[in-house]
Design a protein around this motif. Structure first.
Motif, PDB file in Angstrom:
ATOM      1  N   ASP A  20       0.835  -1.202   0.000  1.00  0.00           N
ATOM      2  CA  ASP A  20       0.000   0.000   0.000  1.00  0.00           C
ATOM      3  C   ASP A  20       0.867   1.249   0.000  1.00  0.00           C
ATOM      4  O   ASP A  20       0.629   2.188  -0.764  1.00  0.00           O
ATOM      5  CB  ASP A  20      -0.937  -0.004   1.203  1.00  0.00           C
ATOM      6  CG  ASP A  20      -1.828   1.221   1.230  1.00  0.00           C
ATOM      7  OD1 ASP A  20      -2.598   1.423   0.261  1.00  0.00           O
ATOM      8  OD2 ASP A  20      -1.741   2.005   2.201  1.00  0.00           O
ATOM      9  N   GLU A  73       2.729   1.608  -3.530  1.00  0.00           N
ATOM     10  CA  GLU A  73       1.816   1.976  -4.606  1.00  0.00           C
ATOM     11  C   GLU A  73       1.262   3.391  -4.430  1.00  0.00           C
ATOM     12  O   GLU A  73       1.141   4.132  -5.396  1.00  0.00           O
ATOM     13  CB  GLU A  73       0.674   0.959  -4.697  1.00  0.00           C
ATOM     14  CG  GLU A  73       1.097  -0.378  -5.265  1.00  0.00           C
ATOM     15  CD  GLU A  73       1.456  -0.295  -6.738  1.00  0.00           C
ATOM     16  OE1 GLU A  73       0.645   0.206  -7.537  1.00  0.00           O
ATOM     17  OE2 GLU A  73       2.567  -0.730  -7.091  1.00  0.00           O
ATOM     18  N   SER A  74       0.947   3.778  -3.202  1.00  0.00           N
ATOM     19  CA  SER A  74       0.360   5.105  -2.990  1.00  0.00           C
ATOM     20  C   SER A  74       1.404   6.217  -3.005  1.00  0.00           C
ATOM     21  O   SER A  74       1.068   7.368  -3.252  1.00  0.00           O
ATOM     22  CB  SER A  74      -0.458   5.140  -1.697  1.00  0.00           C
ATOM     23  OG  SER A  74       0.358   4.881  -0.592  1.00  0.00           O
ATOM     24  N   SER A  75       2.674   5.876  -2.779  1.00  0.00           N
ATOM     25  CA  SER A  75       3.714   6.906  -2.777  1.00  0.00           C
ATOM     26  C   SER A  75       4.351   7.095  -4.154  1.00  0.00           C
ATOM     27  O   SER A  75       5.224   7.943  -4.317  1.00  0.00           O
ATOM     28  CB  SER A  75       4.807   6.555  -1.764  1.00  0.00           C
ATOM     29  OG  SER A  75       5.552   5.437  -2.207  1.00  0.00           O
ATOM     30  N   PRO A 132      -3.687   0.746  -2.942  1.00  0.00           N
ATOM     31  CA  PRO A 132      -4.731   1.706  -2.573  1.00  0.00           C
ATOM     32  C   PRO A 132      -6.022   1.445  -3.350  1.00  0.00           C
ATOM     33  O   PRO A 132      -5.986   1.008  -4.489  1.00  0.00           O
ATOM     34  CB  PRO A 132      -4.148   3.071  -2.944  1.00  0.00           C
ATOM     35  CG  PRO A 132      -2.799   2.836  -3.477  1.00  0.00           C
ATOM     36  CD  PRO A 132      -2.536   1.369  -3.544  1.00  0.00           C
TER      37      PRO A 132
END
Length: 120
Positions: free
Chosen positions: A65, A68-70, A119
């Motif tokens: 998570d 992928e989100s950063s 996410p």
């Protein structure tokens, strides 16, 4: 030491005494980052036992998570390294190597990891 911890820590590209963590992380950031932005450290403390379960059940979902989100997308996880505390030693591992190992252990492909833990 736990066999899973041994397998994980063999991936380390560098090590430092845990007491020197701040300086060592800053050094790795400077060495691994580019001129515009330093690399990112994802910090983790390994338990003394049940390491494989800890990594698969707790670390893998959060790590995927985060990556992928950063913007440090799987499978390359660019610019992210793990700072793994184990006993009195700090081990530095490339995020891509850790994700690859945990993917293998979990039996999930990179696409499945993204779908399951990325996410929403």
């Amino acid at each position: 030491m736990d066999a899973a911890a041994d397998e994980l820590l063999r991936l380390a590209f560098d090590r430092a005494p845990a007491m020197e963590a701040n300086q060592a992380i800053a050094r790795i950031r400077a060495e691994a980052g580019d001129e515009l932005s330093g690399a990112t450290s994802y910090e983790l403390v390994l338990p003394t036992d049940n390491v494989r379960s800890f990594l698969l059940d707790h670390t893998l979902p959060r790590l995927v998570d985060y990556l992928e989100s950063s913007g440090a997308k799987l499978p390359h996880c660019g610019g992210v390294f793990l700072s793994v505390f184990s006993g009195d030693t700090l081990h530095f591992l490339h995020a891509r190597d850790v994700v690859e190992l945990l993917s293998r252990w979990s039996g999930l492909s990179m696409a499945e990891l993204k779908t399951r833990y990325g996410p929403r």
